[in-house]
Scaffold this active site. Structure first.
Site, PDB file in Angstrom:
ATOM      1  CD  GLU B  59     -35.951 -37.527 -19.426  1.00 23.97           C
ATOM      2  OE1 GLU B  59     -35.190 -37.590 -18.434  1.00 23.97           O
ATOM      3  OE2 GLU B  59     -35.943 -38.374 -20.334  1.00 23.97           O
ATOM      4  CG  HIS B 128     -40.604 -46.922 -20.297  1.00 23.46           C
ATOM      5  ND1 HIS B 128     -40.084 -47.470 -19.167  1.00 23.46           N
ATOM      6  CD2 HIS B 128     -39.592 -46.234 -20.874  1.00 23.46           C
ATOM      7  CE1 HIS B 128     -38.805 -47.143 -19.058  1.00 23.46           C
ATOM      8  NE2 HIS B 128     -38.485 -46.389 -20.079  1.00 23.46           N
TER       9      HIS B 128
END
Lengths: 328, 355
Positions: B59, B128
């Site tokens: 990321e 998450h």
């Protein structure tokens, strides 16, 4: 010798400009005319003398935060004004010595204050060149400290994966702020890490501008072909982390050892130029004087410029390009 | 008009923009053939294989690279599989993207969209399921979009892509699979500018500002409360930065009561910012203290129990009654166990092939 007198003199001037610019900052700081922190690159000047002449009009540079090699891409007056918080300098004077930038016109990439973070941003610049089939290479310079950041390894992975035109330059000057390189990592040569990413890595002795230039030239040519490269310049920082740093973390024994291994590049190059009959001592003195005057004039001009004010930096229109739509 | 799902609305907006501007790139993990892990955007890769870039699982890497691309005038859209991963790239977002326009003396804008779907709904637990608007709102230089309905996502995404500033674009994981709505035809080129709240339901007794899951919950709560004679005005801010404070102030001026509801953790959430802005500017019109609804300051466990952690319709009802000083009905009292299986079914009907 494969270089013309003009090229050799240019390299000499880049070294002297870096050294004398630092000296001028020291003099002005002692007079109390400068505020903020200044990082010098004493004894490391050869690396930019080898690099800067290779940067063409299509190329992009993220300068190293110590030496002032990037001055050869800039208008020195505007740079000094920017450094002295003058509203007419680069970036209105908000960037100080390190964060002056102009991507579109000068191709001078911004230096991230989080040393090592812009490895990735500049890989993105190379990605933009590649995706648009534009010419040019990107050169990003950091120190051995910045080379410990994970961003370098993520950047090399992207560069290699997408065949990007970028050269990563690691100026390994033996110390990161106050921490000796041997306490940062077990690798004697950081360039060895590049192989893990299928990036060409090479280490070069950084006291000889010609050796640096040859290594950089090969790396830049490789990058132009889409094969990214890493050049580690081995040198030694013969000054504190910042101007005024007592440097008491450096032992006399290590300093002597490192100074012997990495002698001052300027007298070394002067000696070479004289021995080869390229320049006389008078000529060299003349170049140094010319640069001294250039620096003095830039400071004189900058001192006369209007100061940056807080109001000039505030407001949503300074932060956002589009201020439509309510409270920002 | 076309009737589409939320995912299809986003896909249409991005597809139409990519078609008319070749500087737009869509990047992230598994966004190519796989179409992306959140809302499948298959048509992008099919039509623009050179401009949909599958990246390594990194990321920080792809965000940092996208920042440099945006400096050079490209318009990257990066997809984070989960916004919980945004901290990995926070320094690139904060220093590389948000500061650059200011640092460059307004010479170098950073036109990029950082997109993710937040909140519970994947049963994937603590790493998450976060809602992250509070993490990024304190940082100048970033715009934050929080659309809930397809027609808003469509027009706002077009606006976000054309905007020259970095945009944090947050979809809602529990609603982005269920909502369907009519969106304009491509040739009409309808954009929804940022900073314009939408009054989803008019009312007179209390103002509720909510987005994402809690907006759906607030609308359901308003239906229930109407039967008890309580009229709720429900406002969807659609963007948090810029924030349409005027619409909220006008509503609070009318109702005198304010409830703010979001799925993000309550402390330091955007609700606190709205409460502060309303109090500072029009505190005098408030007839009772503002009540905030948010996830308690804790984390989300793996599995269906996630539905019991985040607030729901009942929390909004209790908040409204608290601010109005009304008695709770028996079924509104205390903790209500939510049927996670049922909620999941509601949030992902079988007819939806997206997940």
């Amino acid at each position: 010798m494969a270089y013309t007198k003009e090229q050799l003199v240019e390299m000499y001037k880049i070294m002297q400009r870096g050294r004398l610019f630092d000296k001028k900052i020291a003099t002005e700081s002692k007079k109390g005319k400068l505020v903020g922190m200044f990082h010098f690159g004493t004894n490391q000047e050869a690396f930019e003398a080898g690099l800067m002449p290779l940067i063409g009009p299509d190329d992009y540079l993220k300068p190293y935060h110590r030496n002032h090699g990037c001055l050869s891409m800039c208008d020195m007056k505007l740079y000094v004004a920017g450094m002295l918080e003058r509203a007419t300098g680069y970036n209105n004077g908000i960037g100080g010595d390190y964060h002056q930038q102009d991507i579109a016109d000068l191709h001078l990439l911004p230096l991230d204050g989080l040393i090592g973070e812009d490895w990735l941003h500049d890989t993105g610049v190379a990605m933009a060149l590649k995706l648009q089939n534009k010419p040019g290479v990107v050169i990003n310079c950091q120190g051995d400290g910045g080379a410990q950041m994970g961003a370098l390894y993520e950047a090399m992975n992207f560069a290699s994966l997408f065949s990007l035109p970028i050269v990563y330059v690691v100026v390994n000057n033996g110390v990161a702020m106050t921490t000796p390189t041997e306490k940062e990592c077990k690798c004697s040569e950081i360039s060895g890490r590049a192989a893990g990413f299928n990036v060409k890595g090479v280490s070069v002795w950084g006291q000889d501008p010609i050796a640096v230039r040859e290594a950089m030239e090969a790396a830049i040519e490789s990058a132009r072909r889409g094969e990214p490269a890493l050049v580690e310049v081995m040198t030694y920082r013969k000054c504190g982390h910042y101007f005024g740093d007592p440097r008491d973390y450096e032992t006399a024994e290590r300093d002597a050892r490192m100074s012997e291994k990495y002698p001052d590049p300027i007298p070394r190059f002067e000696k070479m130029l004289q021995e080869m009959g390229i320049c006389t001592e008078e000529e060299l003195k003349g170049y140094a004087k010319e640069i001294k005057n250039e620096i003095a004039e830039a400071f004189e001009w900058a001192y006369q410029q209007p100061r940056l004010t807080g109001d000039m930096t505030k407001g949503a229109d300074k932060v956002f390009s589009n201020t439509e739509g309510g409270k920002l | 008009m076309r009737n589409v799902s939320y995912a299809q609305a986003l896909e249409a907006a991005i597809f139409e923009e990519m078609k008319q501007d070749e500087k737009i790139y869509y990047m992230g993990e598994d966004v190519g053939v796989f179409g992306g892990a959140i809302t499948k955007l298959f048509s992008l890769y099919k039509n623009f294989p050179d401009r949909v870039i599958d990246t390594p699982l990194d990321e920080k890497g792809f965000t940092g690279v996208a920042v440099g691309m945006a400096w050079m005038g490209l318009r990257p859209i990066v997809e984070f599989m989960y916004p919980d991963f945004i901290p990995l790239a926070m320094s690139n977002i904060a220093h590389g993207a948000a500061k650059q326009y200011w640092l460059s003396n307004q010479k170098c804008p950073v036109p990029m969209v950082i997109r993710s779907a937040q909140g519970i709904g994947s049963q994937c637990g603590a790493h998450h399921s976060e809602c992250v608007e509070g993490w990024v709102m304190n940082y100048p230089g970033l715009k934050i979009a929080v659309p809930t309905f397809p027609e808003d996502a469509y027009g706002m995404m077009k606006y976000a892509i054309r905007d020259n500033d970095p945009v944090i674009w947050l979809d809602c994981r529990t609603t982005c699979y269920t909502e369907h709505a009519d969106i304009p035809e491509a040739e009409d080129d309808v954009l929804i500018p940022f900073g314009q709240a939408r009054i989803r339901r008019e009312g007179t007794d209390v103002t509720i500002v909510a987005w994402h899951k809690l907006l759906k919950d607030a609308l359901a709560a308003a239906d229930d409360l109407e039967k008890q004679g309580i009229s709720c005005e429900v406002i969807d801010p659609r963007t948090l930065i810029p924030f349409d404070i005027d619409t909220v102030l006008a509503s609070v001026g009318k109702t005198g009561h304010l409830v703010i509801a979001h799925e993000a953790n309550i402390r330091g959430g955007f609700g606190a910012e709205i409460a502060a802005q309303v109090t500072e500017r029009e505190g005098g019109v408030l007839k009772s203290p503002i009540v905030r609804v948010g996830t308690p300051n804790t984390f989300i466990p793996v599995g269906m129990v996630e539905w019991e952690i985040v607030p729901d319709k009942m929390d909004v009802i209790r908040a409204v009654k608290k601010t109005l000083g009304k008695e709770l009905l028996e079924e509104e009292k205390g903790h209500v166990v939510v049927d996670g299986e049922a909620e999941l079914k509601k949030s992902r009907p079988e007819s939806n092939g997206n997940q």
